[in-house]
Scaffold this motif. Structure first.
Motif, short mmCIF file in Angstrom:
data_model
loop_
_atom_site.label_atom_id
_atom_site.label_comp_id
_atom_site.label_asym_id
_atom_site.label_seq_id
_atom_site.Cartn_x
_atom_site.Cartn_y
_atom_site.Cartn_z
N ASP A 1 5.78 14.79 27.21
CA ASP A 1 4.66 13.72 26.95
C ASP A 1 4.87 12.45 26.32
O ASP A 1 4.55 11.38 26.99
CB ASP A 1 3.40 14.66 26.69
N TYR A 2 5.57 12.38 25.28
CA TYR A 2 5.78 11.34 24.48
C TYR A 2 6.68 11.44 23.51
O TYR A 2 7.06 12.69 23.20
CB TYR A 2 4.64 10.64 23.74
N MET A 3 7.44 10.46 22.82
CA MET A 3 8.43 10.67 21.91
C MET A 3 8.14 10.79 20.52
O MET A 3 9.02 10.60 19.67
CB MET A 3 9.59 9.45 22.10
N GLY A 4 7.02 10.73 20.23
CA GLY A 4 6.50 10.97 19.00
C GLY A 4 5.87 9.73 18.55
O GLY A 4 6.11 8.55 18.90
N ASP A 5 5.25 9.87 17.22
CA ASP A 5 4.46 8.73 16.85
C ASP A 5 5.35 7.76 15.77
O ASP A 5 6.39 8.33 15.44
CB ASP A 5 3.16 9.15 15.91
N THR A 6 4.97 6.56 15.47
CA THR A 6 5.49 5.79 14.63
C THR A 6 4.99 5.92 13.19
O THR A 6 3.89 6.21 12.94
CB THR A 6 5.40 4.32 14.75
N MET A 7 6.02 6.37 12.18
CA MET A 7 5.58 6.83 10.89
C MET A 7 6.39 5.69 9.92
O MET A 7 7.77 5.70 9.95
CB MET A 7 5.93 8.30 10.68
N PHE A 8 5.77 5.32 9.01
CA PHE A 8 6.24 4.76 7.81
C PHE A 8 5.98 5.31 6.36
O PHE A 8 5.00 5.80 6.22
CB PHE A 8 5.65 3.07 7.57
N LEU A 9 7.34 6.02 6.06
CA LEU A 9 7.24 6.74 4.80
C LEU A 9 7.47 5.90 3.50
O LEU A 9 8.57 5.31 3.55
CB LEU A 9 8.26 7.94 5.01
N GLU B 1 0.79 -1.10 -0.04
CA GLU B 1 0.14 0.06 0.04
C GLU B 1 0.90 1.31 0.02
O GLU B 1 0.63 2.26 -0.52
CB GLU B 1 -0.76 0.01 1.40
N LEU B 2 2.14 1.03 0.77
CA LEU B 2 3.05 2.29 0.78
C LEU B 2 3.87 2.18 -0.32
O LEU B 2 4.85 3.43 -0.26
CB LEU B 2 3.46 2.35 1.93
N GLY B 3 3.77 1.55 -0.93
CA GLY B 3 5.00 1.46 -2.24
C GLY B 3 6.33 1.14 -1.48
O GLY B 3 6.32 0.28 -0.59
N LYS B 4 7.36 1.68 -1.84
CA LYS B 4 8.65 1.41 -1.29
C LYS B 4 8.89 2.01 -0.15
O LYS B 4 8.77 3.55 0.17
CB LYS B 4 9.85 1.64 -2.23
N VAL B 5 8.95 1.42 1.20
CA VAL B 5 9.14 2.14 2.38
C VAL B 5 10.84 2.62 2.38
O VAL B 5 11.62 1.66 2.31
CB VAL B 5 8.76 1.36 3.43
N TYR B 6 11.12 3.83 2.59
CA TYR B 6 12.54 4.23 2.75
C TYR B 6 13.02 4.79 4.22
O TYR B 6 13.95 4.77 4.48
CB TYR B 6 12.48 5.14 1.66
N TYR B 7 11.80 5.27 4.68
CA TYR B 7 12.15 5.96 6.29
C TYR B 7 11.16 5.61 7.23
O TYR B 7 10.05 5.38 6.94
CB TYR B 7 12.45 7.50 6.09
N VAL B 8 11.65 5.13 8.41
CA VAL B 8 10.48 4.62 9.52
C VAL B 8 11.22 5.58 10.65
O VAL B 8 12.38 5.40 11.18
CB VAL B 8 10.78 3.17 9.80
N GLN B 9 10.20 6.28 11.44
CA GLN B 9 10.33 6.66 12.69
C GLN B 9 9.78 5.83 13.52
O GLN B 9 8.58 5.53 13.51
CB GLN B 9 9.90 8.14 12.79
N THR B 10 10.46 5.45 14.67
CA THR B 10 9.66 4.76 15.89
C THR B 10 10.48 4.97 17.25
O THR B 10 11.58 5.45 17.22
CB THR B 10 9.71 3.14 15.41
#
Length: 365
Positions: free
Chosen positions: A252-260, A144-153
């Protein structure tokens, strides 16, 4: 009548309670032994669950002399490797609590012992059994995302430093990385198919753990592990992970997880943002949103959460181990994957100590 699997538990501290409760919920299992290095602790543990006939030992090697089908290794982190290797060498299947080990070298030796024994070694990442975790993996792996190149977690607690054996190198090896950091890494890596890690550049801190204001004089004096870690991790396939994890912080928190991805992006909001102890990827997730283009327009689509099953994730972890033994299946959460998780933790530790980027080299096994 079907023969019951004979299970032993090595290490009878806090997490062992979750193991034994779920083993006792399985009709084809009997817990026949427990071991703990604290004299009398294993006996008290077994008696508390009505297992007065089960054997209690002060040494895991004595327990492994029994006729056993499997063991849960629930010791503190620095004893995972020796207990797992000893059990495999005795021809016994093993469920090892997370993290797999402390160092990459230990993880390599564990995998070698597993392959030599031809037995199951599975690692205790129960968050994978969460329905929403499965959905996230399905969305990403389905293209669905195509090629995933960057993940924030990552994840993090505003206040959430445990005590006991978690805060000293001699027992824990590493701190927040081993406790909840490995969950954040597994969430990201499992979703994108566990590509091989190549390099890591990291920092770690322990400002809160060493501060008597937050820990008390006694625990602050013995605190010598990380309470924060941040890292940039390069993976095979041109993928980068931006990772951060905290036991304590003024945030409060360290940020959401994002799959780019090249076709779309997926945001998974942190669970328990409003809780001082929230923000760890230990099975729950917050709202999920798909960012994509429709007809040349930027669109955001909410992904409905999946209602959790009645079965607890920890129960499913235990049951999957038991089912794998009974059915002759492979490890539910294989070391061929988790060794990469451990290699990253090891790389973060080394990079922070050296103050520079380090290569991750995993030997052929």
């Amino acid at each position: 009548m079907e023969k019951k699997l004979r299970i032993g538990i090595i290490g009878t501290g806090g997490i062992a309670n979750a193991h034994i409760r779920n083993y006792l919920n399985l009709p084809n299992v009997e817990v026949v032994a427990g071991a703990d290095i604290v004299p009398g602790k294993a006996r008290d543990f077994l008696d508390r669950y009505g297992l007065t006939e089960a054997k209690a030992f002060d040494n895991h090697k004595d327990l492994l002399e029994m006729e056993l089908d499997g063991v849960s290794v629930c010791t503190y982190n620095t004893q995972h490797a020796p207990c797992v290797i000893d059990a495999l060498n005795k021809g016994i299947h093993v469920l090892c609590e997370k993290p797999m080990s402390v160092t990459l070298e230990e993880a390599v030796e564990m995998r070698k012992a597993e392959l030599k024994a031809g037995k199951i070694l599975t690692i205790g990442f129960q968050p994978r059994y969460g329905e929403n975790m499965k959905l996230i993996k399905k969305i990403v792996s389905g293209g669905e995302l195509g090629k995933v190149y960057y993940v924030q977690t990552g994840g993090g607690r505003r206040r959430g430093i445990p005590g006991s054996t978690f805060i000293e190198k001699k027992t824990a090896g590493v701190g927040v990385l081993a406790d909840i950091g490995c969950y954040g890494l597994d969430m990201a890596l499992n979703t994108i198919g566990y590509p091989k890690p190549l390099t890591v550049s990291a920092v770690t801190y322990n400002h809160f753990g060493k501060d008597p204001k937050y820990m008390g004089e006694k625990d602050a004096a013995r605190f010598d592990v990380d309470d924060f870690a941040g890292a940039l991790i390069r993976l095979e396939g041109g993928i980068t992970i931006d990772f951060r994890m905290s036991w304590a912080m003024h945030m409060d928190y360290m940020g959401d997880t994002m799959f780019l991805g090249t076709d779309a992006g997926l945001k998974v909001e942190s669970p328990g943002k409003d809780s001082l102890w929230g923000g760890a990827w230990d099975g729950d997730v917050g709202p999920m949103t798909l960012f994509h283009d429709v007809g040349g327009k930027c669109v955001q689509t909410a992904i409905p959460s999946v209602a959790p099953k009645d079965e607890d994730k920890f129960y499913l972890k235990i049951k999957s181990f038991v089912d794998a033994i009974v059915n002759g299946e492979s490890a539910p959460i294989p070391t061929s994957q988790i060794i990469y998780n451990q290699a990253i933790i090891d790389g973060i530790r080394r990079s922070a100590e050296l103050g520079k980027e380090v290569d991750i080299v995993i030997p052929e096994i």
